[in-house]
Write an enzyme that holds these catalytic residues in place. Structure first.
Site, short mmCIF file in Angstrom:
data_model
loop_
_atom_site.label_atom_id
_atom_site.label_comp_id
_atom_site.label_asym_id
_atom_site.label_seq_id
_atom_site.Cartn_x
_atom_site.Cartn_y
_atom_site.Cartn_z
N GLY A 10 0.83 -1.20 0.00
CA GLY A 10 0.00 0.00 0.00
C GLY A 10 0.86 1.25 0.00
O GLY A 10 1.70 1.43 0.88
N GLY A 12 -0.24 4.50 0.18
CA GLY A 12 -0.95 5.69 0.66
C GLY A 12 -0.01 6.49 1.54
O GLY A 12 1.21 6.32 1.49
N PHE A 13 -0.57 7.36 2.36
CA PHE A 13 0.28 8.20 3.20
C PHE A 13 1.20 7.39 4.10
O PHE A 13 2.40 7.65 4.19
CB PHE A 13 -0.59 9.14 4.05
CG PHE A 13 -1.24 10.22 3.25
CD1 PHE A 13 -0.50 11.29 2.79
CD2 PHE A 13 -2.59 10.15 2.93
CE1 PHE A 13 -1.09 12.29 2.03
CE2 PHE A 13 -3.19 11.15 2.17
CZ PHE A 13 -2.44 12.21 1.72
N GLY A 14 0.64 6.34 4.76
CA GLY A 14 1.43 5.56 5.70
C GLY A 14 2.51 4.73 5.02
O GLY A 14 3.68 4.78 5.40
N VAL A 86 -2.05 -7.24 -4.44
CA VAL A 86 -1.75 -8.28 -3.45
C VAL A 86 -3.01 -9.08 -3.19
O VAL A 86 -4.06 -8.52 -2.87
CB VAL A 86 -1.22 -7.66 -2.15
CG1 VAL A 86 -1.18 -8.70 -1.03
CG2 VAL A 86 0.17 -7.09 -2.38
N GLU A 177 -16.78 19.60 2.94
CA GLU A 177 -15.94 20.24 1.93
C GLU A 177 -16.53 20.04 0.54
O GLU A 177 -16.53 20.94 -0.30
CB GLU A 177 -14.51 19.69 2.01
CG GLU A 177 -13.81 20.15 3.30
CD GLU A 177 -12.36 19.75 3.41
OE1 GLU A 177 -11.95 18.76 2.79
OE2 GLU A 177 -11.61 20.44 4.13
N ASP A 307 -5.47 3.42 8.04
CA ASP A 307 -6.88 3.07 8.28
C ASP A 307 -7.10 1.59 8.57
O ASP A 307 -8.17 1.21 9.04
CB ASP A 307 -7.72 3.45 7.05
CG ASP A 307 -7.98 4.94 7.00
OD1 ASP A 307 -7.56 5.64 7.93
OD2 ASP A 307 -8.61 5.39 6.03
N ALA A 322 -4.73 11.86 7.35
CA ALA A 322 -3.40 11.66 6.78
C ALA A 322 -2.26 11.81 7.79
O ALA A 322 -1.34 10.98 7.81
CB ALA A 322 -3.21 12.59 5.59
#
Lengths: 420, 420
Positions: A10, A12-14, A86, A177, A307, A322
């Site tokens: 993954g 993403g941010f992490g 995966v 938003e 998450d 994030a």
């Protein structure tokens, strides 16, 4: 000695942060993602509302990793990327299985994030528009603009009203938003594009199950947001739950039916876990239980972040934003380095720098430490923070130019119905 | 007196120009296109080679028409746009039938352009990648980058070679520009993204049926182009015809088979005509025969322009380039205005300002009047001309910034495999 192999699933941010923090650790790091780009999720709603282009907020992973992965001819890169889906993880064999290969690991970081949860509302998964991936944001943009084009041609006033009614489900930061950006788009200079359409007919509904908006933030901010959105012309239905979504309408649990061609779903997320060889302890919404060090309860060489992990801070679960994932990425990198050197991993502590959300043009809400504030300053801080966190100078420049254009002129630059 | 109704089908270069030239004529003008944007076709190959973003070269039609279509509340706009697929045209009833309505006309302009013709080569329509629409350009970009990602994972050297072999069919301007851009992309800084891949293995083949490249231009320019492309590393097969395309390879008529995962088809176009109620006289490739005034032979209130029309200039058919369509757009607008005032339409004369093509970075070929020239000057002129003709200042600025980035740094900014 052979370098230990770290596989991160993954980007993403992490996951991306973990990969970068591990790059010069001496370990052999492999980052896997199904896409060849990192998506800057907090700005997806601006793609959906025709403000930003997909390319502005999706950044090629190989480009981000370049300075770590590129070496002189005879050196081996210490950080590699693999574009693959995966499919399964086998803890006993210590292997990650993708669609066309199996990859052995010594340490594994699971950072596969979350996906939209439709709360078992009939029709929602089929007819509502989620907004969690780049693909979904572009699909939603196509839908919004296609509704306007169809409304031009609609001879039946009821059908036109249905095409011009947009319902947003979920009163969290994404819903708020989105509502602000969408109402400003539809009530703004777009009317110059549709001279034969009366855009005052546009109806925008924000549906929230709780008794106020932005429940994660102080009450004062929720009330301010409510007032601002109503000023902008958004109808807000509090304590209302959706019971069904059809292609033409949205049904509420109080039996009210609103004809609405577009239902935007920001109401729930669930963890997005790959298939795993063993049963794991999990919390609500499929999140995996971890130790304070972010190691999986059952496997000491497997870390879970973002998450996908259930992590508490001061006794309350984290919000899934994030900065949490970014800090967890740094923490697991440090813990893996400690384990490699034979030391014990350390517990993760989240440092909350604050929360921000904007409500259309020139106004926002924010909470930093004990200070809650509203208005222009919060809006400006939101813009600044997002610019700083965007990956790459090119994205920053393009987004800044586009924001200047959008906010100063009240116009939208991008509004293609992209071929799919 | 009721305003005469003019319907224009197709918002390419010709149709869009005709609409703009007719905007203040007093006629009631309706422009129809299946997309809500105008595609700047000459730069599609730069989208396919990850230089430009789709949004840079596709411009919302309603935005272009804004200054003509927007009026004060009680005025009626004189120029309208309709996003619809035209299915049939009925000359006797003077009606254009779209998927959900029928539109009556007094004058009709057909500007539906052309589509890729696969010359009945088996497998070409299914497995080759055309590059005539925005959708096709994005699909081709996805394919090129996906081949690199797959090559990283290929353990079999033959399979890797096949993934890294790109074949371009057609040695006209599109094929030549595509070859130059693609070879520079694959041999450029992209190697920093793929440290585990030897991009010297990349093989790029340009296949031309004739005995030289750029047959529409003076021989000298074709020879120069040939030399430049070979210097860049493109293999050029002259007097070679493709006999079959499969997912894994391209077959030539001389029985040679080249394993190649990507076959790009720029070799032929045919007119793209809607269904018409009557049989019309047509020339090669489905083009319709017109009078010198661009009126259809059979119908004096129907004009045909752009790639759909067969028009000769100094005894030779036109080439199907943008300036021809633009000038025809102006001419039909003027002729329709004359007809409305009761005057006879005038014959169309094409003023050839010249031709330009670029061969990758810093070199190009051009012909203006009797002067044929090559090198840096032609390249610079090409950039300038395309910038000037792009619709809108925003596109111009973004394209200019992107070119500076691409050409000065030799890098590619955009390389997402966009979700579809």
């Amino acid at each position: 000695m052979k370098s230990p192999r770290v596989v991160i699933v993954g980007a993403g941010f992490g996951g991306l942060q973990a990969a970068q923090s591990l790059a010069n650790s001496g370990a052999d790091v492999l980052l896997i993602d199904r896409n060849n780009y990192h998506t800057f999720v907090p700005l997806l709603y601006q793609v959906a509302t025709a403000q930003l282009e997909p390319e502005h907020i999706a950044y090629p992973i190989r480009k981000i990793l370049r300075r770590f992965s590129w070496k002189r001819p005879n050196q081996k890169p210490k950080l590699r990327f693999l574009m693959a889906e995966v499919e399964r993880i086998d803890f006993s064999a210590q292997v990650v299985e993708s669609d066309n290969c199996a990859i052995a690991y010594d340490f594994l970081v699971l950072a596969t994030g979350s996906q939209t949860q439709f709360l078992e509302v009939p029709g929602a998964a089929t007819y509502a528009f989620p907004m969690r991936t780049l693909e979904e944001a572009v699909t939603l943009r196509n839908q919004i603009i296609a509704c306007l084009e169809q409304a031009v041609q609609a001879s039946d006033p009821l059908q036109r009203q249905q095409l011009l009614t947009f319902t947003i489900v979920g009163g969290g930061p994404t819903g708020v938003e989105m509502a602000g950006a969408l109402v400003e788009m539809l009530r703004g200079k777009l009317r110059w594009d549709y001279p034969t359409l009366d855009l005052r007919q546009v109806r925008l509904i924000l549906v929230q199950s709780g008794d106020r908006l932005l429940t994660d933030l102080p009450k004062k901010l929720g009330i301010y947001t409510h007032k601002r959105l109503r000023q902008l012309g958004v109808q807000i239905y509090l304590q209302t739950k959706v019971s069904q979504v059809t292609p033409e309408s949205v049904h509420f649990q109080n039996n009210q039916v609103v004809p609405s061609a577009t239902v935007i779903w920001t109401a729930g997320l669930e963890a997005n876990s790959p298939e795993i060889s063993e049963d794991l302890s999990s919390a609500k919404k499929g999140k995996l239980l971890v130790q304070p060090t972010l190691q999986l309860l059952e496997q000491h060489n497997v870390y879970v972040i973002g998450d996908l992990a259930y992590v508490e801070n001061n006794g309350k679960p984290l919000n899934g934003v994030a900065p949490e994932a970014l800090q967890q990425g740094v923490a697991v990198a440090s813990n893996i380095k400690r384990q490699i050197r034979g030391k014990a991993p350390q517990p993760f502590n989240y440092f909350n720098k604050g929360r921000l959300a904007i409500i259309g043009c020139y106004s926002g809400v924010g909470k930093i430490g004990v200070f809650a504030f509203t208005g222009f300053l919060a809006w400006l801080m939101w813009l600044g923070v997002h610019l700083v966190y965007l990956p790459g100078w090119r994205s920053r420049l393009l987004v800044l130019l586009t924001w200047l254009y959008t906010y100063l002129l009240g116009d939208r630059a991008v509004r293609l119905i992209l071929p799919r």
